[in-house]
Enzyme design. Structure first.
Site, PDB file in Angstrom:
ATOM      1  CG  ASP A   1      -2.442   1.129   1.238  1.00 41.10           C
ATOM      2  OD1 ASP A   1      -2.520   1.553   0.155  1.00 41.10           O
ATOM      3  OD2 ASP A   1      -2.735   1.033   1.946  1.00 41.10           O
TER       4      ASP A   1
ATOM      5  CG  ASN B   1       2.346   1.546  -5.087  1.00 43.63           C
ATOM      6  OD1 ASN B   1       3.176   1.290  -4.982  1.00 43.63           O
ATOM      7  ND2 ASN B   1       1.893  -0.210  -5.693  1.00 43.63           N
TER       8      ASN B   1
ATOM      9  CD1 TRP C   1       7.555   6.334  -3.400  1.00 44.16           C
ATOM     10  CD2 TRP C   1       6.472   7.063  -5.498  1.00 44.16           C
ATOM     11  NE1 TRP C   1       8.385   6.571  -3.955  1.00 44.16           N
ATOM     12  CE2 TRP C   1       8.276   6.465  -5.287  1.00 44.16           C
ATOM     13  CE3 TRP C   1       5.712   7.089  -6.499  1.00 44.16           C
ATOM     14  CZ2 TRP C   1       9.314   7.075  -6.283  1.00 44.16           C
ATOM     15  CZ3 TRP C   1       7.352   7.195  -7.308  1.00 44.16           C
ATOM     16  CH2 TRP C   1       8.759   7.515  -6.991  1.00 44.16           C
TER      17      TRP C   1
ATOM     18  NE  ARG D   1      -4.564   6.783  -7.533  1.00 41.14           N
ATOM     19  CZ  ARG D   1      -4.378   5.985  -6.212  1.00 41.14           C
ATOM     20  NH1 ARG D   1      -3.335   7.099  -5.267  1.00 41.14           N
ATOM     21  NH2 ARG D   1      -4.072   4.837  -5.314  1.00 41.14           N
TER      22      ARG D   1
ATOM     23  CG  ASN E   1      -7.160  -2.738  -5.314  1.00 42.01           C
ATOM     24  OD1 ASN E   1      -6.119  -3.801  -5.211  1.00 42.01           O
ATOM     25  ND2 ASN E   1      -7.707  -2.128  -4.279  1.00 42.01           N
ATOM     26  CD1 TRP E   2     -11.983  -7.135  -9.187  1.00 44.68           C
ATOM     27  CD2 TRP E   2     -11.677  -5.714 -10.747  1.00 44.68           C
ATOM     28  NE1 TRP E   2     -11.997  -8.591  -9.244  1.00 44.68           N
ATOM     29  CE2 TRP E   2     -11.048  -7.668 -10.712  1.00 44.68           C
ATOM     30  CE3 TRP E   2     -11.486  -5.894 -12.408  1.00 44.68           C
ATOM     31  CZ2 TRP E   2     -10.628  -7.956 -11.733  1.00 44.68           C
ATOM     32  CZ3 TRP E   2     -10.547  -5.974 -13.008  1.00 44.68           C
ATOM     33  CH2 TRP E   2     -10.157  -7.568 -13.022  1.00 44.68           C
TER      34      TRP E   2
END
Ligand code: IPE
Ligand code: MG
Length: 227
Positions: free
Chosen positions: A2, A4, A7, A15, A50-51
């Site tokens: 987790d 990303n 960041w 993203r 996550n879909w």
């Protein structure tokens, strides 16, 4: 894995740049853990939930997997890593399904280190999948015990996780190995996945060594903490 997105946001990047950077950190995390004596690692890459993200992000994640699976497998294979997919492959593009099977086949005989990639993985989904197969196999109710149930999970043959590390600061399990995590030690860190390096991994392993694992009993269990 987790953090990303954050960041990337901190660098005013899209993203997807964070996701790419996240994939680029996999080899070094695996190498560090292997050097420390760890033998099995599971990376939570894409959950059944996550879909729900915007289509563009879902597509970007699928494209990254499609592009990275072969070069990553080649590198991991050189280091003696066996790749195992955890999750439901069926909703994935058939090219991706083939690429995943190929990666598993190529690395099948490697026995030094197992890298499970949880992709389209959800703990509840895994449990339902197991229940459906148990019923379809006509297993008698009194034959269903923890051992049998475990053999119907995607993690069949894999030990339960000793330590779960969550990057990115959240303090929840998010449907990750919910059956297998019953007695796992939990470590969370604000470090974002693309920044997870040796120093923080060593902090996590040191914290794990300080834990007393009792598995519900009153006595500390031995046989862990070598890693
Ligand atoms: C990666 O991190 C997790 C994946 C689903 C690939 P995130 O995309 O959740 O990053 P943050 O939480 O927005 O920083
Ligand atoms: Mg996140």
């Amino acid at each position: 894995m987790d953090g990303n997105g954050r960041w990337a946001a901190r660098r005013r990047l899209p993203r997807v740049a964070g996701h790419r950077r996240g994939v680029a950190n996999i080899q070094s995390v695996v190498n560090t853990l292997a050097e420390r004596g760890v033998e099995v690692v599971t990376l939570y890459a894409f959950s059944t939930e996550n879909w729900r993200r915007p289509t563009a992000e879902v597509n970007a994640l699928m494209e990254i997997l499609a592009a990275e699976i072969e070069p990553q497998t080649r590198e991991l294979h050189k280091s003696g890593v066996r790749l195992v997919h955890l999750g439901d492959p069926n909703p994935l593009d058939s090219m991706l399904q083939d690429a995943i099977s190929r990666a598993e086949r190529i690395t099948e005989a490697n026995d030094r280190f197992i890298l499970n990639i949880a992709f389209n993985y959800g703990g509840r989904d895994e449990i339902l999948h197991a229940v459906r197969r148990i019923l379809a196999d006509g297993v008698a109710p009194d034959e269903v015990d923890e051992g049998l149930f475990g053999r119907y999970l995607y993690t069949d043959g894999c030990p339960d996780p000793d330590l779960i590390i969550r990057t990115g600061g959240e303090q929840r399990l998010s449907n990750f190995l919910i059956w297998q995590a019953a007695y796992s030690e939990y470590y969370h860190t604000p470090v974002l996945w693309p920044d997870l390096g040796e120093e923080e991994l060593d902090r996590a392993l040191a914290a794990y060594k300080q834990r007393q694992r009792r598995f519900g009993s009153l006595d500390a269990q031995h046989g862990h903490g070598e890693a």
